[in-house]
Design an enzyme around this catalytic site. Structure first.
Site, mmCIF file in Angstrom:
data_model
loop_
_atom_site.group_PDB
_atom_site.id
_atom_site.type_symbol
_atom_site.label_atom_id
_atom_site.label_comp_id
_atom_site.label_asym_id
_atom_site.label_seq_id
_atom_site.Cartn_x
_atom_site.Cartn_y
_atom_site.Cartn_z
ATOM 1 N N HIS A 1 -10.479 5.516 8.803
ATOM 2 C CA HIS A 1 -10.371 6.911 8.366
ATOM 3 C C HIS A 1 -11.748 7.558 8.225
ATOM 4 O O HIS A 1 -12.249 7.764 7.126
ATOM 5 C CB HIS A 1 -9.609 6.973 7.031
ATOM 6 C CG HIS A 1 -8.140 6.828 7.201
ATOM 7 N ND1 HIS A 1 -7.304 6.415 6.186
ATOM 8 C CD2 HIS A 1 -7.340 7.052 8.271
ATOM 9 C CE1 HIS A 1 -6.061 6.389 6.635
ATOM 10 N NE2 HIS A 1 -6.058 6.762 7.888
ATOM 11 N N CYS B 1 -7.338 -5.240 9.591
ATOM 12 C CA CYS B 1 -8.323 -6.018 8.835
ATOM 13 C C CYS B 1 -7.683 -7.332 8.374
ATOM 14 O O CYS B 1 -6.558 -7.331 7.859
ATOM 15 C CB CYS B 1 -8.791 -5.219 7.612
ATOM 16 S SG CYS B 1 -9.886 -6.192 6.567
ATOM 17 N N HIS C 1 0.391 6.134 2.805
ATOM 18 C CA HIS C 1 -0.850 5.604 3.386
ATOM 19 C C HIS C 1 -0.466 4.597 4.476
ATOM 20 O O HIS C 1 0.457 3.798 4.287
ATOM 21 C CB HIS C 1 -1.708 4.919 2.309
ATOM 22 C CG HIS C 1 -3.066 4.557 2.819
ATOM 23 N ND1 HIS C 1 -3.299 3.415 3.567
ATOM 24 C CD2 HIS C 1 -4.268 5.196 2.737
ATOM 25 C CE1 HIS C 1 -4.581 3.377 3.905
ATOM 26 N NE2 HIS C 1 -5.187 4.439 3.407
ATOM 27 N N GLU D 1 -1.637 1.854 5.442
ATOM 28 C CA GLU D 1 -1.613 0.435 5.042
ATOM 29 C C GLU D 1 -0.299 0.109 4.325
ATOM 30 O O GLU D 1 0.288 -0.954 4.541
ATOM 31 C CB GLU D 1 -2.802 0.111 4.131
ATOM 32 C CG GLU D 1 -2.805 -1.357 3.715
ATOM 33 C CD GLU D 1 -3.900 -1.717 2.724
ATOM 34 O OE1 GLU D 1 -4.994 -1.119 2.782
ATOM 35 O OE2 GLU D 1 -3.651 -2.611 1.896
ATOM 36 N N THR E 1 -5.063 -2.707 -0.554
ATOM 37 C CA THR E 1 -6.409 -3.277 -0.681
ATOM 38 C C THR E 1 -7.461 -2.277 -1.170
ATOM 39 O O THR E 1 -8.557 -2.669 -1.542
ATOM 40 C CB THR E 1 -6.894 -3.807 0.692
ATOM 41 O OG1 THR E 1 -6.878 -2.711 1.614
ATOM 42 C CG2 THR E 1 -6.046 -4.943 1.187
ATOM 43 N N SER F 1 -8.746 6.453 1.636
ATOM 44 C CA SER F 1 -8.344 6.040 0.280
ATOM 45 C C SER F 1 -9.546 5.467 -0.460
ATOM 46 O O SER F 1 -9.816 5.803 -1.620
ATOM 47 C CB SER F 1 -7.226 4.989 0.390
ATOM 48 O OG SER F 1 -6.996 4.363 -0.840
ATOM 49 N N ASN F 2 -10.285 4.629 0.248
ATOM 50 C CA ASN F 2 -11.459 3.978 -0.310
ATOM 51 C C ASN F 2 -12.465 4.992 -0.862
ATOM 52 O O ASN F 2 -12.957 4.879 -1.986
ATOM 53 C CB ASN F 2 -12.061 3.187 0.856
ATOM 54 C CG ASN F 2 -13.090 2.223 0.441
ATOM 55 O OD1 ASN F 2 -14.192 2.626 0.118
ATOM 56 N ND2 ASN F 2 -12.736 0.955 0.431
ATOM 57 N N SER G 1 -15.439 3.309 5.325
ATOM 58 C CA SER G 1 -15.331 3.687 6.735
ATOM 59 C C SER G 1 -16.408 4.687 7.161
ATOM 60 O O SER G 1 -16.361 5.214 8.276
ATOM 61 C CB SER G 1 -13.930 4.233 7.037
ATOM 62 O OG SER G 1 -13.521 5.115 6.031
HETATM 63 S S1 SF4 Z 1 -11.782 -1.663 2.975
HETATM 64 FE FE1 SF4 Z 1 -11.284 -3.825 2.644
HETATM 65 S S2 SF4 Z 1 -9.225 -4.072 3.502
HETATM 66 FE FE2 SF4 Z 1 -10.041 -2.130 4.287
HETATM 67 S S3 SF4 Z 1 -10.977 -2.679 6.239
HETATM 68 FE FE3 SF4 Z 1 -12.584 -2.844 4.688
HETATM 69 S S4 SF4 Z 1 -12.576 -5.013 4.046
HETATM 70 FE FE4 SF4 Z 1 -10.653 -4.595 5.102
#
Ligand code: SF4
Length: 337
Positions: free
Chosen positions: A68, A123, A151, A153, A192, A251-252, A295
């Site tokens: 993303h 992943c 989402h 995932e 995750t 999300s991260n 990302s």
């Molecule tokens: S944020 Fe975590 S789960 Fe997502 S791609 Fe990166 S290592 Fe993998």
């Protein structure tokens, strides 16, 4: 934090005819959080697309944004990747890559039925959660997935099992009112990329209400999400403003903004890139915290630093909470001769 606002207006205008002296820039400290930016899963997914293009030529179809981040997607598009949302957009004979977020099993089945060549860039840490879900299902447990609806995932993880086998819980309120099937053994798994602290609270409710629930030691939040949140927590209390580089659908990155606010940043914002910085918001800050979602490429961080350097007498300090050396193997099809 400081009574005096740094502004470029502080400079005295040069007199006509005299030699112009460069305007004095206001001072600003940029606190860089580390780790930040690319994780091993994102790195691997992008590499898979690059290597597939090198090996098979273009076009290479990628189902959903590989990760993303707009700049990553734009760059890969220029190399010849074609991003699609559903498999039926890929023509017969196409080569397809599944994104890092994972896909429901039905997608791989459909690709096989259509005899499409496909590579899975899911992943490995997401695949691990898929494996946990399958293990609990085989043991006859109803699975509670803590995550965000819609989402990719979450869609991919729920799609590992038949409809109804996985129940989604998004909030503490959901966990409090959850009514699992009677007499069913329970297990939980998590997305995750959640907020570590919010997830602890949701899991605590599940464990209180269902003491025999099975699950991971804590949660399934990955090392990269955890480390980036730890780093921003360290920086945020010292910053007047925190900027997190990332796309709105990451999300991260969104969680990093929330974590920064909770950790005491009076102002925390998500920015796509240097062009999205609101300099009016920066004008009242003397210390700015900076991080990037998993990302977001480091190039975008460099561009933000450069943009600050143009406007401020800049001091850059990096706070490293841990060093990462995680690497994931690439699919064999791409590394064998
Ligand atoms: S944020 Fe975590 S789960 Fe997502 S791609 Fe990166 S290592 Fe993998």
């Amino acid at each position: 934090m400081s009574a005096k606002q740094p502004t470029n207006m502080d400079a005295t205008p040069a007199r006509q005819g005299s030699k112009a002296s460069p305007a004095k820039k206001p001072a600003l400290t940029l606190l860089l959080a580390a780790p930040r930016g690319f994780c091993a899963g994102v790195d691997r997914a992008i590499r898979i697309v690059e290597l597939a293009i090198e090996r098979y030529g273009t076009p290479i179809y990628v189902r959903h944004e590989i990760v993303h981040n707009r700049s990553v997607v734009d760059r890969l598009e220029k190399l010849g990747a074609v991003f699609i949302e559903e498999l039926d957009e890929a023509p017969e004979g196409a080569r397809v890559i599944f994104s890092a977020h994972g896909v429901p099993k039905s997608v791989a089945r459909e690709a096989a039925r259509r005899q499409l060549f496909y590579l899975d860039a899911t992943c490995p840490l997401v695949s691990k959660v898929h494996g946990e879900a399958e293990r609990h299902h085989r043991a006859g447990r109803t699975i509670i997935l803590v995550g965000h609806a819609r989402h990719p995932e979450v869609i991919g993880t729920m799609g590992q099992l038949p409809d109804g086998a996985v129940v989604l819980v998004e909030t503490i309120a959901d966990a409090e009112k959850l009514k699992p099937p009677e007499n069913s053994a329970l297990a939980y798994i998590t997305q995750t990329t959640l907020s570590v602290e919010d997830t602890v609270d949701i899991v605590a409710v599940l464990r209180r209400r269902f003491p025999s629930i099975a699950g991971p030691h804590k949660d399934d939040i990955c090392y990269a999400t955890t480390n980036r949140q730890e780093a921003i927590k360290t920086v945020a209390p010292h910053a007047d403003l925190v900027l997190v580089i990332g796309s709105a659908n990451s999300s991260n990155a969104q969680r990093l903004v929330e974590v920064a606010r909770k950790a005491g940043a009076s102002n925390a914002r998500l920015i796509e890139n240097a062009g999205a910085i609101d300099w009016n918001a920066v004008a009242s800050a003397r210390i700015v915290g900076l991080s990037a979602g998993a990302s977001a490429p480091e190039l975008l961080v460099d561009e933000v630093i450069d943009a600050f350097r143009e406007r401020f007498e800049l001091t850059v300090e990096e706070t490293i909470v841990t060093r990462e050396d995680v690497e994931f193997k690439l699919p064999r099809a791409l590394v064998t001769g």
